[in-house]
Design a protein around this motif. Structure first.
Motif, PDB file in Angstrom:
ATOM      1  N   VAL A 103       1.599   3.899  -2.567  1.00 11.33           N
ATOM      2  CA  VAL A 103       0.906   3.247  -1.411  1.00 11.33           C
ATOM      3  C   VAL A 103       1.834   3.678  -0.226  1.00 11.33           C
ATOM      4  CG1 VAL A 103       0.424   1.047  -0.582  1.00 11.33           C
ATOM      5  CG2 VAL A 103      -0.351   1.497  -2.915  1.00 11.33           C
ATOM      6  N   PRO A 160      -5.228   0.561  -5.234  1.00 14.99           N
ATOM      7  CA  PRO A 160      -4.213  -0.216  -5.818  1.00 14.99           C
ATOM      8  C   PRO A 160      -4.155  -1.560  -5.099  1.00 14.99           C
ATOM      9  CG  PRO A 160      -3.527   1.744  -5.296  1.00 14.99           C
ATOM     10  CD  PRO A 160      -4.698   1.853  -4.740  1.00 14.99           C
ATOM     11  N   GLN A 161      -3.848  -2.624  -5.855  1.00 13.84           N
ATOM     12  CA  GLN A 161      -3.827  -4.322  -5.423  1.00 13.84           C
ATOM     13  C   GLN A 161      -2.644  -4.312  -4.085  1.00 13.84           C
ATOM     14  OE1 GLN A 161      -3.168  -6.842  -8.470  1.00 13.84           O
ATOM     15  NE2 GLN A 161      -3.704  -8.769  -7.070  1.00 13.84           N
ATOM     16  N   SER A 162      -1.420  -3.573  -4.344  1.00  9.83           N
ATOM     17  CA  SER A 162      -0.671  -3.510  -3.567  1.00  9.83           C
ATOM     18  C   SER A 162      -0.848  -3.159  -2.114  1.00  9.83           C
ATOM     19  CB  SER A 162       0.846  -2.719  -4.099  1.00  9.83           C
ATOM     20  OG  SER A 162       0.360  -1.533  -4.183  1.00  9.83           O
ATOM     21  N   PHE A 163      -1.916  -2.441  -2.056  1.00  8.18           N
ATOM     22  CA  PHE A 163      -2.673  -1.802  -0.744  1.00  8.18           C
ATOM     23  C   PHE A 163      -3.488  -2.801  -0.110  1.00  8.18           C
ATOM     24  CE2 PHE A 163      -5.837   0.452   1.535  1.00  8.18           C
ATOM     25  CZ  PHE A 163      -5.156   0.766   2.521  1.00  8.18           C
ATOM     26  N   ASP A 164      -4.328  -3.515  -1.227  1.00  9.07           N
ATOM     27  CA  ASP A 164      -5.415  -4.488  -0.747  1.00  9.07           C
ATOM     28  C   ASP A 164      -4.778  -5.655  -0.167  1.00  9.07           C
ATOM     29  OD1 ASP A 164      -7.195  -2.701  -1.464  1.00  9.07           O
ATOM     30  OD2 ASP A 164      -7.470  -3.507  -3.370  1.00  9.07           O
ATOM     31  N   VAL A 165      -3.337  -5.854  -0.390  1.00 11.21           N
ATOM     32  CA  VAL A 165      -2.802  -7.102   0.139  1.00 11.21           C
ATOM     33  C   VAL A 165      -3.001  -7.156   1.475  1.00 11.21           C
ATOM     34  CG1 VAL A 165      -0.209  -8.135   0.368  1.00 11.21           C
ATOM     35  CG2 VAL A 165      -1.381  -7.630  -2.064  1.00 11.21           C
ATOM     36  N   ALA A 241      -8.170  -1.525   3.402  1.00 16.37           N
ATOM     37  CA  ALA A 241      -7.579  -2.570   2.460  1.00 16.37           C
ATOM     38  C   ALA A 241      -8.434  -3.875   2.557  1.00 16.37           C
ATOM     39  CB  ALA A 241      -6.133  -3.196   2.955  1.00 16.37           C
ATOM     40  N   ASP A 244     -11.608  -2.763   0.244  1.00 21.72           N
ATOM     41  CA  ASP A 244     -11.009  -2.304  -1.054  1.00 21.72           C
ATOM     42  C   ASP A 244     -11.872  -0.874  -1.474  1.00 21.72           C
ATOM     43  OD1 ASP A 244      -9.619  -1.947  -3.819  1.00 21.72           O
ATOM     44  OD2 ASP A 244     -11.073  -2.732  -4.584  1.00 21.72           O
TER      45      ASP A 244
END
Length: 326
Positions: A103, A160-165, A241, A244
């Motif tokens: 990411v 990736p969830q770490s990007f969507d944060v 982000a 998503d």
């Protein structure tokens, strides 16, 4: 204190009200206050905490890109390619992450891509002497086409969830709004307190005089387009982000909102005068209008019409003010 006919006289200092009215942001600040009051009276749920933060979330992309656009317009330029850069950059980052790029690596690559596209605009305008309108109109079409080409016209989703944060929030405060505020502060500081900022104003005020004073005009003009490209990359990050996903139609028409924010904020479209503080207010005005009209169930067509009218009125006010000062 002056000496007139042998007598000491004290010059009367302007009062607080006079200083406020003379401030370039006074008029748009009053307009924002009136607009907020009107929306609070007529638009349901406008003043709720959630909706206020929703307004900040909605203007985050516009606000960030408007910082770069302020730099560009201060040099008497324009950047029509901002929406296409956001779409292309968002897809590039999403495709990298789907291909296994970490990411942080994809984000840094996206910022570099935004800067490189901005550098292309700067090269066409500063080195090849193309008109900013024509050059960025061409790159607008080019990169929108590339966005469709690299994606096959299809969205890229499930990132990736770490990007969507980055599109989420801390408590009730949206992270995109925090990023926007940081960019506002950095943009305002550079313009107000650095030699580069002073040179930008000088170039927009009188390019020939700036050149004669030893300022490397071409380099500075090229750099403001790089700044615009980097701001687009940051906007692409938070937009992708939030959703998503990345789509080739992303940020279509955002240049209208961005230019509206800068023009409403009092930046002279002929260059040389303006401030990030005004752009902040301009972005808030466009955000409040869009949010209020949505709450009132006004269709997109009339909303775009209203935005166009506001841009024209803002430019007319600039012309009237210039004539009064002449």
């Amino acid at each position: 204190m002056d000496n007139v006919n042998g007598k000491n006289t004290v010059q009367k200092q302007p009062g607080l009200l006079t200083k406020l009215i003379a401030n370039d942001n006074f008029g748009v600040s009053i307009a924002l206050i009136i607009l907020v009051v009107a929306m609070a009276l007529f638009a349901p749920n406008f003043t709720t905490v959630n909706n206020i933060f929703n307004v900040l979330l909605q203007i985050a992309q516009v606000g960030i890109v408007a910082v770069g656009m302020t730099y560009v317009i201060l040099t008497a330029g324009i950047d029509l390619s901002v929406g296409s850069i956001i779409a292309f950059d968002g897809l590039a980052m999403a495709m990298m992450m789907k291909a296994g790029v970490p990411v942080i690596g994809a984000i840094l690559a996206g910022i570099v891509v935004g800067g490189l596209v901005g550098a292309l605009n700067g090269f066409l305008i500063a080195k090849l002497n193309l008109q900013p309108f024509v050059a960025t109109l061409g790159t607008m079409t080019m990169f929108r086409g590339l966005a469709y080409t690299i994606s096959g016209g299809q969205p890229v989703y499930t990132l990736p969830q770490s990007f969507d944060v980055l599109g989420g929030s801390i408590g009730v405060i949206p992270i995109p709004a925090i990023i926007m505020v940081v960019i506002f502060i950095l943009g305002a500081y550079v313009l107000r307190y650095t030699k580069f900022g002073r040179h930008i104003y000088a170039i927009g005020g009188n390019e020939v005089a700036a050149k004669l004073s030893g300022i490397n005009v071409k380099r500075h003009i090229a750099f403001v387009y790089i700044i615009s490209g980097v701001c687009c990359a940051l906007a692409a990050i938070i937009l992708t982000a939030r959703l998503d996903s990345a789509v080739p139609t992303a940020a279509d028409g955002i240049e209208l909102d961005v230019i509206a924010a800068v023009a409403i904020g009092g930046t002279d479209m002929q260059g040389g005068k303006g401030a990030i503080s005004g752009t902040i207010i301009g972005a808030l005005i466009t955000g409040v209008i869009a949010n209020g009209l949505n709450l009132l169930d006004v269709a997109q067509g009339p909303q775009r019409f209203v935005k166009g009218v506001i841009i024209i009125l803002a430019v007319i006010l600039q012309v009237v003010k210039k004539r009064k000062q002449a």
